[in-house]
Design a protein around this motif. Structure first.
Motif, mmCIF file in Angstrom:
data_model
loop_
_atom_site.group_PDB
_atom_site.id
_atom_site.type_symbol
_atom_site.label_atom_id
_atom_site.label_comp_id
_atom_site.label_asym_id
_atom_site.label_seq_id
_atom_site.Cartn_x
_atom_site.Cartn_y
_atom_site.Cartn_z
ATOM 1 N N GLU A 32 -5.432 -18.998 64.806
ATOM 2 C CA GLU A 32 -5.794 -20.079 65.734
ATOM 3 C C GLU A 32 -4.613 -21.025 65.868
ATOM 4 O O GLU A 32 -3.711 -21.043 65.034
ATOM 5 C CB GLU A 32 -7.018 -20.838 65.222
ATOM 6 C CG GLU A 32 -6.835 -21.471 63.860
ATOM 7 C CD GLU A 32 -8.087 -22.192 63.383
ATOM 8 O OE1 GLU A 32 -7.967 -22.949 62.401
ATOM 9 O OE2 GLU A 32 -9.152 -22.020 63.993
ATOM 10 N N GLY A 33 -4.614 -21.780 66.949
ATOM 11 C CA GLY A 33 -3.505 -22.707 67.184
ATOM 12 C C GLY A 33 -2.677 -22.280 68.369
ATOM 13 O O GLY A 33 -3.218 -21.895 69.420
ATOM 14 N N SER A 34 -1.351 -22.292 68.220
ATOM 15 C CA SER A 34 -0.485 -22.042 69.370
ATOM 16 C C SER A 34 0.819 -21.384 68.933
ATOM 17 O O SER A 34 1.183 -21.395 67.759
ATOM 18 C CB SER A 34 -0.171 -23.360 70.092
ATOM 19 O OG SER A 34 0.555 -24.233 69.225
ATOM 20 N N VAL A 35 1.478 -20.835 69.932
ATOM 21 C CA VAL A 35 2.825 -20.281 69.775
ATOM 22 C C VAL A 35 3.694 -20.954 70.819
ATOM 23 O O VAL A 35 3.348 -20.974 72.004
ATOM 24 C CB VAL A 35 2.838 -18.751 69.961
ATOM 25 C CG1 VAL A 35 4.279 -18.238 69.927
ATOM 26 C CG2 VAL A 35 2.004 -18.082 68.897
ATOM 27 N N THR A 36 4.824 -21.502 70.375
ATOM 28 C CA THR A 36 5.703 -22.255 71.270
ATOM 29 C C THR A 36 7.056 -21.567 71.388
ATOM 30 O O THR A 36 7.664 -21.210 70.375
ATOM 31 C CB THR A 36 5.904 -23.688 70.758
ATOM 32 O OG1 THR A 36 4.635 -24.327 70.618
ATOM 33 C CG2 THR A 36 6.761 -24.488 71.727
ATOM 34 N N ILE A 37 7.511 -21.399 72.620
ATOM 35 C CA ILE A 37 8.845 -20.870 72.884
ATOM 36 C C ILE A 37 9.662 -21.997 73.499
ATOM 37 O O ILE A 37 9.259 -22.603 74.497
ATOM 38 C CB ILE A 37 8.809 -19.675 73.851
ATOM 39 C CG1 ILE A 37 7.929 -18.563 73.280
ATOM 40 C CG2 ILE A 37 10.217 -19.153 74.112
ATOM 41 C CD1 ILE A 37 7.768 -17.381 74.220
ATOM 42 N N SER A 38 10.821 -22.286 72.913
ATOM 43 C CA SER A 38 11.657 -23.380 73.406
ATOM 44 C C SER A 38 13.118 -22.969 73.369
ATOM 45 O O SER A 38 13.530 -22.128 72.568
ATOM 46 C CB SER A 38 11.441 -24.644 72.568
ATOM 47 O OG SER A 38 11.783 -24.394 71.209
ATOM 48 N N VAL A 39 13.904 -23.586 74.254
ATOM 49 C CA VAL A 39 15.346 -23.357 74.312
ATOM 50 C C VAL A 39 16.019 -24.722 74.407
ATOM 51 O O VAL A 39 15.729 -25.500 75.322
ATOM 52 C CB VAL A 39 15.735 -22.495 75.532
ATOM 53 C CG1 VAL A 39 17.238 -22.260 75.544
ATOM 54 C CG2 VAL A 39 14.980 -21.171 75.528
ATOM 55 N N ASP A 40 16.902 -25.038 73.459
ATOM 56 C CA ASP A 40 17.562 -26.340 73.485
ATOM 57 C C ASP A 40 18.895 -26.266 74.232
ATOM 58 O O ASP A 40 19.263 -25.217 74.787
ATOM 59 C CB ASP A 40 17.767 -26.881 72.062
ATOM 60 C CG ASP A 40 18.652 -25.968 71.207
ATOM 61 O OD1 ASP A 40 19.396 -25.143 71.775
ATOM 62 O OD2 ASP A 40 18.605 -26.084 69.969
#
Length: 332
Positions: free
Chosen positions: A243-251
């Motif tokens: 449960e919860g989330s998956v985050t994809i990020s690019v700095d």
């Protein structure tokens, strides 16, 4: 200095012979009543000449040693090692070189057999993966005809079968060197979104939220291999996040991060998560982990020249970062 003493040790029988000769001359001259000055003078001259010959022999041996070191440090199979070896200085050296050339010929023959066998295996796996895709595609179509809980569950398992088949082909291709790479500048957002679409059904089925705001970054990489890394990281995130989330990020530094709120990785497992076949505590608990996914990710990242790192806290999730920062390069 160590090589010089070793050279003196190798010449020990010559020194013993010289000493015995000197003693014999001294004894014979003494028996005939000849003065010892007649012995010491030729012995001194012979010693000086022997030292000169010794130095010349040491220089020749040093030159030959450097030539052999150059052959040894080349680190590759030479076209013809007989052209690289120094000329034999004795019958024994000639015999050793003959044996070495025979061993090299036998090694080349065996290596040819190994390469042929490996190529046959690679061709078989590639053919098998492409052939297995046909029945998988048919089963997908059949399962999509009726939207039932059983069919959705079977579709999820079928997706895993397809993923493992692709992983087998990837494992084979990773050992083929850089021949499969197409390095150029790509739109990173398009690669990420393609991976997201592939795993969208898994996120929906597990009711896990996916957060991705997009990026305008362009990176120098190979599209297929980078997509494989991202897909594997998303697969692990879905597998170990209930449960919860998956985050994809690019700095701004082109660091692509995949962060989940899953079960995390224990500290004792962290140093070994990229080892081949290592499943860790979570893998043994899950009973379905192969211990090959993260290994392939690290191998693919190394092949592309990207740096893959991980950090995690048990019970709070994991974060995997791919360093995609590129540098100016020129074609030669």
């Amino acid at each position: 200095m160590k090589r010089f003493f070793r050279y003196l040790y190798d010449c020990r029988y010559v020194w013993v012979w010289a000493v015995f000769c000197s003693v014999i001359f001294a004894v014979v001259f003494a028996l005939y009543g000849i003065k010892m000055e007649a012995v010491w003078y030729p012995i001194l001259l012979s010693a000086l000449l022997g030292i000169a010959m010794l130095i010349m022999g040491f220089v020749r041996r040093g030159r030959k040693h450097r030539e052999l070191e150059r052959v040894k440090l080349s680190g590759e199979i030479l076209p013809d090692i007989s052209d690289m070896l120094p000329r034999a200085g004795s019958l024994t050296e000639e015999d050793y070189q003959t044996l070495l050339l025979r061993m090299e010929a036998a090694y080349r023959e065996k290596k040819g057999e190994w390469d042929a066998a490996r190529q046959d295996m690679n061709d078989y796996y590639a053919t098998w993966v492409h052939q297995i895709k046909a029945p998988i595609a048919v089963m997908k179509v059949l399962l999509q005809q009726d939207d039932t809980p059983e069919n959705r569950e079977l579709s999820a398992e079928l997706f895993r079968v397809e993923q493992y088949a692709e992983m087998a082909l990837t494992y084979v291709r990773l050992g083929e060197g850089a021949s499969d790479l197409v390095i150029q500048e790509y739109d990173l957002d398009a690669i990420i979104r393609k991976a997201i679409r592939k795993y969208a059904g898994q996120f929906i089925r597990r009711k896990i939220r996916l957060i991705y705001e997009g990026t305008s970054a362009r990176v120098i990489t190979d599209e297929k291999w980078l997509a494989f890394i991202i897909e594997q990281l998303l697969s692990n995130a879905v597998k170990y996040t209930s449960e919860g989330s998956v985050t994809i990020s690019v700095d701004d530094r082109k660091h692509l991060a995949v962060t989940d709120t899953g079960i995390g990785i224990s500290p004792e497992d962290m140093p070994r998560i990229f080892e081949k076949g290592y499943t860790g505590y979570n893998g043994r608990l899950d009973k379905k982990s192969t211990g090959i996914g993260l290994y392939l990710c690290r191998a693919a990242a190394d092949k592309l020249g990207h740096r893959l790192t991980a950090e995690s806290e048990p019970g709070k999730g994991s974060r995997f970062v791919i360093d995609l920062e590129s540098y100016p390069f020129r074609a030669e």
